[in-house]
Scaffold this motif. Structure first.
Motif, mmCIF file in Angstrom:
data_model
loop_
_atom_site.group_PDB
_atom_site.id
_atom_site.type_symbol
_atom_site.label_atom_id
_atom_site.label_comp_id
_atom_site.label_asym_id
_atom_site.label_seq_id
_atom_site.Cartn_x
_atom_site.Cartn_y
_atom_site.Cartn_z
ATOM 1 N N PHE A 146 0.846 -1.203 0.000
ATOM 2 C CA PHE A 146 0.000 0.000 0.000
ATOM 3 C C PHE A 146 0.879 1.249 0.000
ATOM 4 O O PHE A 146 1.864 1.320 0.731
ATOM 5 C CB PHE A 146 -0.897 0.023 1.246
ATOM 6 C CG PHE A 146 -1.988 -1.009 1.233
ATOM 7 C CD1 PHE A 146 -1.855 -2.186 1.961
ATOM 8 C CD2 PHE A 146 -3.138 -0.811 0.491
ATOM 9 C CE1 PHE A 146 -2.860 -3.154 1.948
ATOM 10 C CE2 PHE A 146 -4.150 -1.769 0.475
ATOM 11 C CZ PHE A 146 -4.015 -2.940 1.203
ATOM 12 N N HIS A 147 0.472 2.229 -0.809
ATOM 13 C CA HIS A 147 1.166 3.515 -0.755
ATOM 14 C C HIS A 147 0.975 4.100 0.653
ATOM 15 O O HIS A 147 -0.026 3.830 1.302
ATOM 16 C CB HIS A 147 0.565 4.445 -1.827
ATOM 17 C CG HIS A 147 1.500 5.522 -2.252
ATOM 18 N ND1 HIS A 147 1.329 6.843 -1.924
ATOM 19 C CD2 HIS A 147 2.660 5.463 -2.957
ATOM 20 C CE1 HIS A 147 2.316 7.568 -2.425
ATOM 21 N NE2 HIS A 147 3.139 6.746 -3.059
ATOM 22 N N ALA A 180 -2.443 5.562 1.546
ATOM 23 C CA ALA A 180 -3.685 4.780 1.357
ATOM 24 C C ALA A 180 -4.593 4.998 2.566
ATOM 25 O O ALA A 180 -4.120 5.060 3.701
ATOM 26 C CB ALA A 180 -3.343 3.302 1.222
ATOM 27 N N SER A 211 0.731 4.219 7.652
ATOM 28 C CA SER A 211 0.370 5.521 7.053
ATOM 29 C C SER A 211 1.252 6.658 7.584
ATOM 30 O O SER A 211 1.354 7.709 6.970
ATOM 31 C CB SER A 211 -1.106 5.840 7.343
ATOM 32 O OG SER A 211 -1.269 6.168 8.717
#
Ligand code: SDX
Length: 393
Positions: free
Chosen positions: A89-90, A93, A144
């Motif tokens: 995942f970036h 996200a 994140s």
């Protein structure tokens, strides 16, 4: 006693199923889990005890609670190959996107829960899902913000473990704030189940095909994410920030009434409650205590929310439509006071609602008369007509 409620046949004709788990009286603002009013459970129980109640139908005695707590505690870790999935995942996200993907991928890991007709498989699935969701959500938050993921500690309670997995860093000791942990435990209780809401109905729909239960839960996470459902708690804080000042509240209340304006009062209204959502009332009361504990008595967003509620509840548009604050209206005020970022508000809802999804899925799969969900439609399309070759169109 069970099953003592009687219904208008016109109402039962609209119902998709029967269930023993949760009762809502929308006209009178009543919510019960297995017959126990949610305000009593919020005041006297714990989230894990409520999980046991929702899954098993009765409050546990001490040995049952010890066994359940021990089972949950020993399922909180994530398989290291699953942890690698986060790297796909970036960093920016949305955590709900990560939860949907990670939980869905659990369906590739476990072979002791594949027989949905086996009560033991169903029990281990439910316990594993409840145990892992905080670890999965906290890992999404750490991903994140580019920090190392923090694993669970077995000596901590459910809410404290989650707070530590979110906010601890390897470089420092993390001190649990018991007031914050208690507030989170109460919020988890209040969000645990809510009969046939959109996400629970989605889990039941997916599960009714015999699909892998982890995959079914991931469909519930996807449904919960929407701003008309669990995503509203994030949308409320964004709305309050958009309103910005108490002086602007009247203007936004008018915008919410304008049919040509897409603006809606997020956290207001409910398909079932046509009176106060009892959860909103409890959470609003808790806001005062939590904000005072964190020295945030003059929290601008909370003052805005209170003024918004006051003005809306005096306005004929909202009174006529029986629009009251729902569970999402005040919850974000507490999450924010606990240091939880706005994009993690809906994952908080998902952590709590996992037990509701698992309880309803288990109840459905245990029913020998269970059949695949297959809603019908009113067809409003063309009548029968013949194909026309493209050179004739
Ligand atoms: C949750 O189902 C559950 O149990 C869900 C939940 C759970 O625990 O699982 O309780 C959690 O999802 C709570 C709801 C969170 N969503 C929001 O706060 C989003 C804002 N609320 C609205 O989108 C709406 O109120 C719903 C989605 C909650 C309910 O939608 P309904 O029942 O379809 O209501 P509606 O859209 O038919 O509205 C009836 C009238 C309409 O006006 P009229 O066409 O009759 O003139 O009320 C108006 C709507 O325009 N209206 C609103 C409004 N909500 C409804 N007007 C302004 N602001 C609002 N928030």
């Amino acid at each position: 006693k069970q099953g003592v409620f009687t219904y208008d046949p016109a109402f039962t004709a609209t119902c998709s199923c029967t269930s023993d788990i949760t009762f809502i009286d929308g006209e009178n603002g009543i919510l019960m889990y297995r017959g126990y009013p949610v305000d009593q459970l919020a005041e006297k129980s714990s989230f894990l005890e409520v999980c046991y109640l929702l899954l098993n139908g009765e409050l546990p005695n001490a040995p049952e609670m010890d066994e359940f707590r021990d089972a949950i505690t020993h399922h909180t870790m994530l398989n290291e190959s699953l942890v690698k999935f986060y790297d796909g995942f970036h960093y920016d996200a949305h955590p709900m996107a990560m939860l949907t993907g990670i939980v869905g991928s659990l369906s590739a890991f476990y072979h002791d829960t594949t027989d949905v007709n086996n009560p033991e498989h169903r029990e281990i699935f439910a316990r594993r899902m409840i145990a892992k969701m905080p670890t999965i959500a906290a890992a999404a938050y750490k991903h994140s913000i580019g920090q190392p993921k923090i694993g669970p500690k077995n000596h901590l309670d459910y809410a404290s473990n989650f707070l530590r997995m979110c906010f601890a860093v390897p470089a420092e000791e993390y001190e649990i704030d018991p007031v914050a942990a208690k507030a989170l435990d109460v919020l988890f209780i209040l969000h645990a189940d809510h009969e046939q809401n959109a996400s629970t109905s989605t889990v039941r729909m997916a599960g009714s095909t015999g699909a892998n239960p982890y995959a079914a839960i991931s469909t519930g996470i996807a449904a919960l994410w929407g701003p008309a459902h669990g995503g509203a708690n994030e949308a409320v804080l964004n709305m309050l920030s958009q309103i910005g000042d108490v002086s602007q509240v009247g203007k936004y209340v008018e915008k919410a009434k304008d049919k040509d304006d897409p603006f809606r009062l997020m956290g207001f209204g409910h398909r079932v409650y046509k009176n106060f959502d009892p959860r909103a009332t409890i959470i609003r009361g808790y806001c005062h205590e939590i904000l005072e504990h964190f020295g945030m008595q003059n929290n601008k967003l909370f003052e805005l929310a209170l003024e918004l509620e006051r003005i809306a509840l005096e306005d004929d548009y909202f009174i006529e439509r029986k629009l009251y604050p729902n569970v999402d209206f005040y919850s974000g005020i507490i999450y924010q006071a606990l240091g939880i970022p706005i994009n993690m508000f809906t994952p908080m809802f998902a952590i709590a609602r996992t037990v509701g999804w698992a309880a309803h899925w288990s109840e459905m799969m245990a029913d020998p008369g269970m059949r695949i969900a297959r809603p019908r439609q009113v067809y409003t399309g063309y009548e029968l007509r013949d194909y026309i070759n493209i050179d004739k169109r």
